[in-house]
Design an enzyme around this catalytic site. Structure first.
Site, PDB file in Angstrom:
ATOM      1  N   SER A 143       0.814  -1.218   0.000  1.00  0.00           N
ATOM      2  CA  SER A 143       0.000   0.000   0.000  1.00  0.00           C
ATOM      3  C   SER A 143       0.844   1.263   0.000  1.00  0.00           C
ATOM      4  CB  SER A 143      -0.894  -0.007   1.251  1.00  0.00           C
ATOM      5  OG  SER A 143      -1.495   1.250   1.456  1.00  0.00           O
ATOM      6  N   GLU A 158       0.191   3.664   1.721  1.00  0.00           N
ATOM      7  CA  GLU A 158       0.224   4.120   3.112  1.00  0.00           C
ATOM      8  C   GLU A 158       1.559   3.787   3.783  1.00  0.00           C
ATOM      9  OE1 GLU A 158      -1.909   5.800   5.161  1.00  0.00           O
ATOM     10  OE2 GLU A 158      -3.281   6.237   3.520  1.00  0.00           O
ATOM     11  N   TYR A 190      -1.983   0.326  10.321  1.00  0.00           N
ATOM     12  CA  TYR A 190      -2.187  -0.311   9.017  1.00  0.00           C
ATOM     13  C   TYR A 190      -0.932  -0.194   8.168  1.00  0.00           C
ATOM     14  CZ  TYR A 190      -3.819  -0.827   4.181  1.00  0.00           C
ATOM     15  OH  TYR A 190      -3.944  -1.202   2.863  1.00  0.00           O
TER      16      TYR A 190
END
Length: 338
Positions: free
Chosen positions: A132, A134, A156
Site C-alpha cells: 500500500s 500508506e 495499518y
C-alpha cells in the site's frame, strides 16, 4: 488451465481480480471468513460454488489468523498463483484495533508465505502481496517510487511494511516468485461505503434525491493519488506473469485533495458542496498522511501498463452508479407502507 487462490475475494479488489482471472480461463478459488451472513454481494454475479462441484470459481472457508487451515488449503489446491488481498484495510480503524490489524495484515502475509513453503510449493506457486501507498506515510520524496523510503503513519501502514519486507525476504531466501504491488488509492462503485470516496458519492447522490441532509468528513486537505480499481487488478496479474518477480508502484501520478473529490462529485449533481459538507473531528487520524502521489514509470517501462481512467472519469463512474442506487432507494421509500 491455471489455478489461482485469492484471499479477500469478497472485497473490491478481490471481486475485480476474480472476474479478470475467470475471463482468462483460470480456475479460481477464494478464501472467505465464516460469518452469520454470507457476504458475497460483490461476486454474486459470478458462477461460484461452495463445494468445488466443477465450478470455475470455488469458495473456501478460511482466515489469515489460521495458519493450519492455510497450509491444508494450499496443499489441497496446489495453486499456480496466490493473491493475498485480505486485510483489515481501513486506515482510521487500524488506530482503534491495532493488534488485530497487525495480526491479519502483517502476520497474515507471513502465514501464507510459510504455508507455501510448508506445502512444498516454492517452485510451483507465484505469490502477490497487496502492498500500500500508506507505507510511505510521511513522504520522503515527491512523487513516490519503488525506492522511496517508508515512513508509515498508522498501524495499518506499519503492518503493510512488515508484510512487504517479508515478501522480499521469502523471494531472496527461498527463491519464491513473490512480488509486491504498491498500489496507491484505487476506488470504484464496489468500494466500501465507510471509505471516504464512496462515502462522498453515496452521500451526495442521496442528498440530491432528498434522502440525506448533510455529509460529515474529517481532513479535507489530505491529497491522494486516486485510480480505478478495475484497472489496477490487471497489474496484479501482470506481475505474476513475468519471468522474474519484482516490486511495482501502481498509480496515476496525479494527486487531488478530499476537497477536490467533494467539489467534483457535487458539481456533477448540480449541487454546491459547501452547503452540505460538515467538518467532524471524529474522522481525523491521530497521525495524518498529507500527500501521496505515485510514479508508475517502472510499471510502464517493464510491464507496458498505463492507467486509462483518470480522476474526473473515476468520480463520474462512482456518481453514476450511486445515483442509480439512490433512485432505487427513493422509489422504495415512496411505496405505501403496509
Amino acid at each position: 488451465m491455471k489455478k489461482a487462490l485469492i484471499t479477500g475475494i469478497t472485497g473490491q479488489d478481490g471481486s475485480y481480480l476474480a472476474e479478470l482471472l475467470l475471463s482468462k480461463g483460470y480456475e479460481v478459488h477464494g478464501v472467505i471468513r465464516r460469518a452469520s451472513t454470507f457476504n458475497t454481494s460483490r461476486i454474486d454475479h459470478l458462477n461460484f460454488d461452495r463445494h468445488a462441484n466443477g465450478a470455475k470459481l470455488t469458495l473456501h472457508y478460511g482466515d489469515l489468523a489460521d495458519a493450519v487451515q492455510m497450509v491444508k488449503l494450499l496443499y489441497q489446491l496446489q495453486p499456480d498463483e496466490v493473491y493475498n488481498l485480505a486485510a483489515q484495510s481501513h486506515v482510521r480503524v487500524s488506530f482503534d484495533i491495532p493488534e488485530y490489524t497487525g495480526d491479519i495484515d502483517g502476520q497474515g502475509a507471513l502465514r501464507i508465505l510459510e504455508s507455501i513453503r510448508e506445502a512444498g510449493l516454492v517452485r510451483k506457486t507465484r505469490f502477490y502481496q497487496a502492498s500500500s501507498s500508506e507505507m510511505f506515510g510521511k513522504v520522503q520524496e515527491i512523487p513516490q517510487t519503488e525506492t522511496t523510503p517508508f515512513w508509515p503513519r498508522s498501524p495499518y501502514g506499519c503492518a503493510k511494511v512488515y508484510a512487504y519486507w517479508l515478501t522480499v525476504n521469502f523471494r531472496e531466501s527461498y527463491n519464491l516468485h513473490a512480488s509486491n504491488g504498491i498500489l496507491f488509492n484505487h476506488e470504484s462503485p464496489r468500494r466500501g461505503e465507510t471509505f471516504v470516496t464512496r462515502k462522498i458519492t453515496r452521500a451526495a447522490t442521496r442528498i440530491k434525491l432528498g434522502l440525506q441532509e448533510s455529509l460529515h468528513l474529517g481532513n479535507l486537505e489530505a491529497k491522494r493519488d486516486w485510480g480505478y480499481a478495475k484497472e489496477y487488478v490487471e497489474m496484479m496479474w501482470l506481475m505474476l506473469q513475468q519471468d522474474n518477480p519484482d516490486d511495482y508502484v501502481v498509480a496515476t501520478n496525479e494527486t487531488h485533495s478530499v476537497r477536490d473529490f467533494c467539489i467534483e462529485t457535487f458539481s456533477l449533481l448540480g449541487l454546491d458542496w459547501e452547503k452540505y459538507v460538515k467538518y467532524d473531528a471524529h474522522y481525523e487520524r491521530p497521525a495524518e498522511v498529507e500527500l501521496l502521489i505515485g510514479d508508475p514509470a517502472k510499471a510502464r517501462k517493464q510491464l507496458g501498463w498505463e492507467p486509462k481512467v483518470r480522476f474526473k472519469d473515476l468520480v463520474k463512474i462512482m456518481v453514476d452508479h450511486d445515483l442509480e442506487l439512490a433512485k432505487q432507494e427513493a422509489k422504495l421509500a415512496s411505496l405505501p407502507k403496509t
